[in-house]
Scaffold this motif. Structure first.
Motif, PDB file in Angstrom:
ATOM      1  N   GLU A 230     -32.844 -23.421  -8.088  1.00 32.72           N
ATOM      2  CA  GLU A 230     -34.251 -23.743  -7.875  1.00 32.72           C
ATOM      3  C   GLU A 230     -35.154 -22.688  -8.496  1.00 32.72           C
ATOM      4  OE1 GLU A 230     -34.358 -24.513  -3.720  1.00 32.72           O
ATOM      5  OE2 GLU A 230     -34.147 -26.653  -4.050  1.00 32.72           O
TER       6      GLU A 230
ATOM      7  N   ARG B 250     -43.326 -26.449  -1.521  1.00 36.79           N
ATOM      8  CA  ARG B 250     -43.544 -27.650  -2.322  1.00 36.79           C
ATOM      9  C   ARG B 250     -43.537 -28.868  -1.424  1.00 36.79           C
ATOM     10  NH1 ARG B 250     -39.938 -31.100  -4.397  1.00 36.79           N
ATOM     11  NH2 ARG B 250     -40.832 -32.510  -5.911  1.00 36.79           N
TER      12      ARG B 250
ATOM     13  N   ASP C 103     -21.834 -31.217   1.200  1.00 35.64           N
ATOM     14  CA  ASP C 103     -22.123 -29.852   0.735  1.00 35.64           C
ATOM     15  C   ASP C 103     -23.492 -29.353   1.171  1.00 35.64           C
ATOM     16  OD1 ASP C 103     -19.685 -29.695  -0.401  1.00 35.64           O
ATOM     17  OD2 ASP C 103     -20.342 -30.015  -2.465  1.00 35.64           O
ATOM     18  N   SER C 104     -24.422 -30.267   1.435  1.00 35.23           N
ATOM     19  CA  SER C 104     -25.764 -29.794   1.815  1.00 35.23           C
ATOM     20  C   SER C 104     -26.006 -29.853   3.324  1.00 35.23           C
ATOM     21  CB  SER C 104     -26.844 -30.588   1.084  1.00 35.23           C
ATOM     22  OG  SER C 104     -26.774 -31.938   1.445  1.00 35.23           O
ATOM     23  N   SER C 105     -24.997 -30.223   4.098  1.00 32.22           N
ATOM     24  CA  SER C 105     -25.239 -30.260   5.539  1.00 32.22           C
ATOM     25  C   SER C 105     -23.972 -30.015   6.366  1.00 32.22           C
ATOM     26  CB  SER C 105     -25.856 -31.601   5.938  1.00 32.22           C
ATOM     27  OG  SER C 105     -24.987 -32.648   5.610  1.00 32.22           O
TER      28      SER C 105
ATOM     29  N   THR D  34     -33.230 -21.994  -0.042  1.00 33.87           N
ATOM     30  CA  THR D  34     -34.298 -22.930   0.310  1.00 33.87           C
ATOM     31  C   THR D  34     -33.747 -24.076   1.155  1.00 33.87           C
ATOM     32  OG1 THR D  34     -33.911 -24.076  -1.754  1.00 33.87           O
ATOM     33  CG2 THR D  34     -35.664 -22.458  -1.734  1.00 33.87           C
TER      34      THR D  34
ATOM     35  N   ARG E   6     -29.489 -28.101   2.935  1.00 32.31           N
ATOM     36  CA  ARG E   6     -29.538 -26.652   2.718  1.00 32.31           C
ATOM     37  C   ARG E   6     -28.226 -26.218   2.101  1.00 32.31           C
ATOM     38  NH1 ARG E   6     -29.828 -25.893   9.045  1.00 32.31           N
ATOM     39  NH2 ARG E   6     -27.794 -26.648   9.627  1.00 32.31           N
ATOM     40  N   LYS E   7     -28.238 -25.010   1.552  1.00 30.31           N
ATOM     41  CA  LYS E   7     -27.011 -24.448   1.009  1.00 30.31           C
ATOM     42  C   LYS E   7     -26.503 -23.460   2.048  1.00 30.31           C
ATOM     43  CE  LYS E   7     -25.349 -22.137  -3.149  1.00 30.31           C
ATOM     44  NZ  LYS E   7     -25.775 -21.385  -4.339  1.00 30.31           N
TER      45      LYS E   7
ATOM     46  N   GLN F 164     -40.161 -28.667   0.557  1.00 30.75           N
ATOM     47  CA  GLN F 164     -39.245 -27.550   0.367  1.00 30.75           C
ATOM     48  C   GLN F 164     -39.761 -26.347   1.156  1.00 30.75           C
ATOM     49  OE1 GLN F 164     -38.986 -25.374  -3.485  1.00 30.75           O
ATOM     50  NE2 GLN F 164     -37.056 -26.419  -3.670  1.00 30.75           N
TER      51      GLN F 164
ATOM     52  N   LEU G  36     -22.119 -34.925  -1.809  1.00 28.19           N
ATOM     53  CA  LEU G  36     -23.407 -34.194  -1.854  1.00 28.19           C
ATOM     54  C   LEU G  36     -23.925 -33.930  -0.447  1.00 28.19           C
ATOM     55  CD1 LEU G  36     -25.266 -36.018  -4.777  1.00 28.19           C
ATOM     56  CD2 LEU G  36     -24.545 -33.651  -4.764  1.00 28.19           C
TER      57      LEU G  36
ATOM     58  N   HIS H  57     -35.896 -27.570 -10.852  1.00 26.76           N
ATOM     59  CA  HIS H  57     -34.465 -27.263 -10.775  1.00 26.76           C
ATOM     60  C   HIS H  57     -33.933 -26.926 -12.162  1.00 26.76           C
ATOM     61  CE1 HIS H  57     -33.498 -28.682  -6.615  1.00 26.76           C
ATOM     62  NE2 HIS H  57     -34.702 -29.190  -6.772  1.00 26.76           N
TER      63      HIS H  57
ATOM     64  N   ILE I 242     -26.778 -32.304   9.317  1.00 28.29           N
ATOM     65  CA  ILE I 242     -27.524 -31.163   9.866  1.00 28.29           C
ATOM     66  C   ILE I 242     -27.571 -31.258  11.395  1.00 28.29           C
ATOM     67  CG2 ILE I 242     -29.809 -30.087  10.005  1.00 28.29           C
ATOM     68  CD1 ILE I 242     -28.724 -29.516   7.319  1.00 28.29           C
TER      69      ILE I 242
ATOM     70  N   PRO J  41     -30.658 -29.227  -2.842  1.00 28.72           N
ATOM     71  CA  PRO J  41     -31.436 -28.106  -2.283  1.00 28.72           C
ATOM     72  C   PRO J  41     -30.622 -26.819  -2.277  1.00 28.72           C
ATOM     73  CG  PRO J  41     -30.819 -29.671  -0.578  1.00 28.72           C
ATOM     74  CD  PRO J  41     -30.471 -30.302  -1.880  1.00 28.72           C
ATOM     75  N   GLY J  42     -31.256 -25.757  -2.715  1.00 30.83           N
ATOM     76  CA  GLY J  42     -30.588 -24.453  -2.708  1.00 30.83           C
ATOM     77  C   GLY J  42     -29.889 -24.110  -4.003  1.00 30.83           C
ATOM     78  N   TYR J  43     -29.782 -25.065  -4.922  1.00 36.89           N
ATOM     79  CA  TYR J  43     -29.081 -24.802  -6.183  1.00 36.89           C
ATOM     80  C   TYR J  43     -30.077 -24.749  -7.336  1.00 36.89           C
ATOM     81  CZ  TYR J  43     -24.654 -25.792  -3.896  1.00 36.89           C
ATOM     82  OH  TYR J  43     -23.567 -25.748  -3.068  1.00 36.89           O
TER      83      TYR J  43
ATOM     84  N   THR K 190     -38.025 -32.025 -13.211  1.00 43.95           N
ATOM     85  CA  THR K 190     -36.772 -31.997 -12.443  1.00 43.95           C
ATOM     86  C   THR K 190     -37.022 -32.088 -10.943  1.00 43.95           C
ATOM     87  OG1 THR K 190     -36.782 -29.591 -12.488  1.00 43.95           O
ATOM     88  CG2 THR K 190     -35.479 -30.702 -14.179  1.00 43.95           C
TER      89      THR K 190
ATOM     90  N   GLY L 136     -40.577 -25.621  -7.314  1.00 42.66           N
ATOM     91  CA  GLY L 136     -39.649 -26.676  -6.918  1.00 42.66           C
ATOM     92  C   GLY L 136     -38.842 -27.255  -8.065  1.00 42.66           C
TER      93      GLY L 136
ATOM     94  N   LEU M 194     -29.367 -30.426  -8.827  1.00 40.30           N
ATOM     95  CA  LEU M 194     -30.608 -30.982  -8.255  1.00 40.30           C
ATOM     96  C   LEU M 194     -30.614 -30.924  -6.719  1.00 40.30           C
ATOM     97  CD1 LEU M 194     -30.986 -34.113 -10.566  1.00 40.30           C
ATOM     98  CD2 LEU M 194     -32.474 -32.115 -10.539  1.00 40.30           C
TER      99      LEU M 194
END
Lengths: 189, 268
Positions: free
Chosen positions: A72, B146, A17-19, B115, B107-108, B153, A14, A78, B29, A68-70, B10, A76, A66
């Motif tokens: 949403e 948020r 994939d998010s960083s 976001t 981030r994606k 966010q 996770l 999910h 990051i 970030p970026g998926y 959620t 806020g 859940l």
């Protein structure tokens, strides 16, 4: 299968994939970014008992939803489902074919990971499409040929990333304590 | 398949799930911004003569501004003398914004308008409110949508949910030949890497001109900050008297590991 190993690997996947994937993003070609989670789902689906593999795939998909970026939504919130169902379908497919592939080969994981990204993407699109039809949800926007090309690009790139990741996972397979229900004949490959 | 209003839980659930992941994402990051740093925007001409001409034009421009400000200062001094006659309660100003550096922790990367997740540290959650502006230098990069239990966010300026934004376009290099305010626009985002707006064909907007935030619905502290640069001017076939401007943000949150939030909340 050891739960602790699954939890630790999931956290790393996770976080990756998010960083960390930002390092590998191809910014000049539509920000195509490889993913680690499909590789983990494929690995677990290849070796874990059937029920556990399906449950873990569903859970991993929900965790991705859940992230970030998926999925949403406004405020806020999910949308849990697109990846959860996508990984579930992927695990189902891998379970169907795992007895006829060389499971302990990195190339198998790489090819199946590529397929997993496409299957997950297709399931995700289907879920969003169905959701968009419902009267109480907003209609689906976006998609199209460019997104399809991006999906294939992501699939290929993720497959390439699955080579080193798959090698790492196979190197640590002893730690996972997989118990194959089909006996020795299914695990010798 | 549930309506959005049923899915509020959620967001809290995501906060809890992200707790163990956040430290690793934070490291990722930082590493990403170290390995692939953002390219600093530079809009200065490379030729020495052009640079000198530009410097002279800017000097004259700022000299005029200074003169105008002197007149304005005299006028304000008159107003101040009138205000000083009022009671103390009438002189209370709203709280100024507080600059809060916040780390990006998720981030994606494949989504240029996706976001971002910001780490909330002790004492900052009350200072950051929904709608506050996040900046890098003088460039607006997005708004807070948020503030949760453990994370906030942020949506970037080119996110489709940012809505319509009022902005002003000024020349990149002030000169006597061009108006200091070229056009006032309504900026739109469609979730792609750029934003767009329509202007009259006679506005004189050119590629490279700067877009500044000028929207009363945004926090007052954001007025005048940069939203992006005009990267393309396209003639609209259906409306020959109008042009479509393609505006690209100069700075993107995905290229950095930390942003500054202009918090408007009160200190605890």
């Amino acid at each position: 299968m050891r739960a602790l190993i699954v939890i630790i690997t999931t956290i790393f996947a996770l976080a990756f994939d998010s960083s960390f994937t930002g390092i590998l993003t191809l910014r000049s070609v539509g920000s195509i970014t490889p993913l680690a989670m499909p590789c983990l789902v494929v690995f677990i689906a290849l070796f874990a008992p059937e029920t556990i593999a399906l449950l873990v795939a569903l859970l991993l998909g929900a965790l991705v939803d859940l992230s970030p970026g998926y999925g949403e939504l406004v405020g806020g919130a999910h949308l849990i489902g697109p990846h959860a169902l996508g990984y579930l379908v992927t695990a189902l497919l891998v379970l169907r074919i795992r007895n006829v592939v060389f499971r302990r080969r990195v190339i198998t994981i790489a090819v199946l990971t590529t397929a997993a990204v496409i299957v997950t993407g297709a399931t995700e699109a289907l879920v969003l499409l169905v959701r968009g039809i419902l009267p109480w949800t907003p209609a689906l926007k976006g998609g199209g040929f460019s997104d399809l090309i991006k999906l294939f690009g992501t699939a290929i790139y993720t497959g390439i990333l699955a080579v080193p990741l798959g090698w790492c996972l196979l190197a640590t397979i002893g730690l996972w304590k997989f118990h194959s229900p089909t006996g020795r004949s299914a695990t010798w490959r | 398949m549930s309506p959005v209003s049923w899915l509020g839980w959620t967001s809290d659930f995501a906060d809890l799930v992200r707790v163990p992941v956040t430290p690793f994402s934070h490291v990722g990051i930082m590493m990403t911004s170290w390995v692939r740093p953002a390219i600093e925007p530079s809009d200065l001409p490379t030729d020495e003569k052009e640079r000198n001409d530009l410097a002279i034009a800017e000097r004259d421009y700022f000299r005029r501004l200074w003169t105008a400000q002197m007149f304005r200062a005299s006028k304000l001094a008159d107003q101040l003398r009138e205000l000083q006659a009022l009671p103390d309660s009438a002189l209370r100003n709203p709280l100024p914004p507080i600059s809060i550096p916040i780390d990006i922790t998720g981030r994606k990367s494949s989504d240029v308008a996706g976001t971002l997740e910001l780490k909330l540290v002790r004492g900052t959650s009350s200072r950051i409110l929904v709608g506050d502006i996040a900046v890098i230098g003088s460039d607006v990069i997005g708004r807070i949508t948020r503030v949760g239990m453990t994370r906030a966010q942020l949506i970037p300026m080119n996110h489709k949910d940012i809505g319509l934004t009022r902005a002003s376009i000024v020349p990149a290099h002030p000169s006597n030949l061009r108006s200091p305010l070229l056009a006032e626009i309504i900026l739109q985002s469609n979730g792609g890497p750029t934003m767009f707006a329509d202007v009259p064909a006679t506005s004189g907007v050119q590629t490279g001109d700067i877009v500044h935030l000028n929207d009363p619905s945004w926090p007052r502290s954001g007025t005048g900050l940069t939203l992006g640069v005009v990267t393309e001017v396209v003639q609209i076939d259906e409306a020959p008297l109008r042009q479509r401007l393609i505006i690209t943000p100069r700075r993107r949150a995905r290229d950095v590991s930390r942003v500054i939030v202009l918090g408007t909340g009160e200190e605890e």
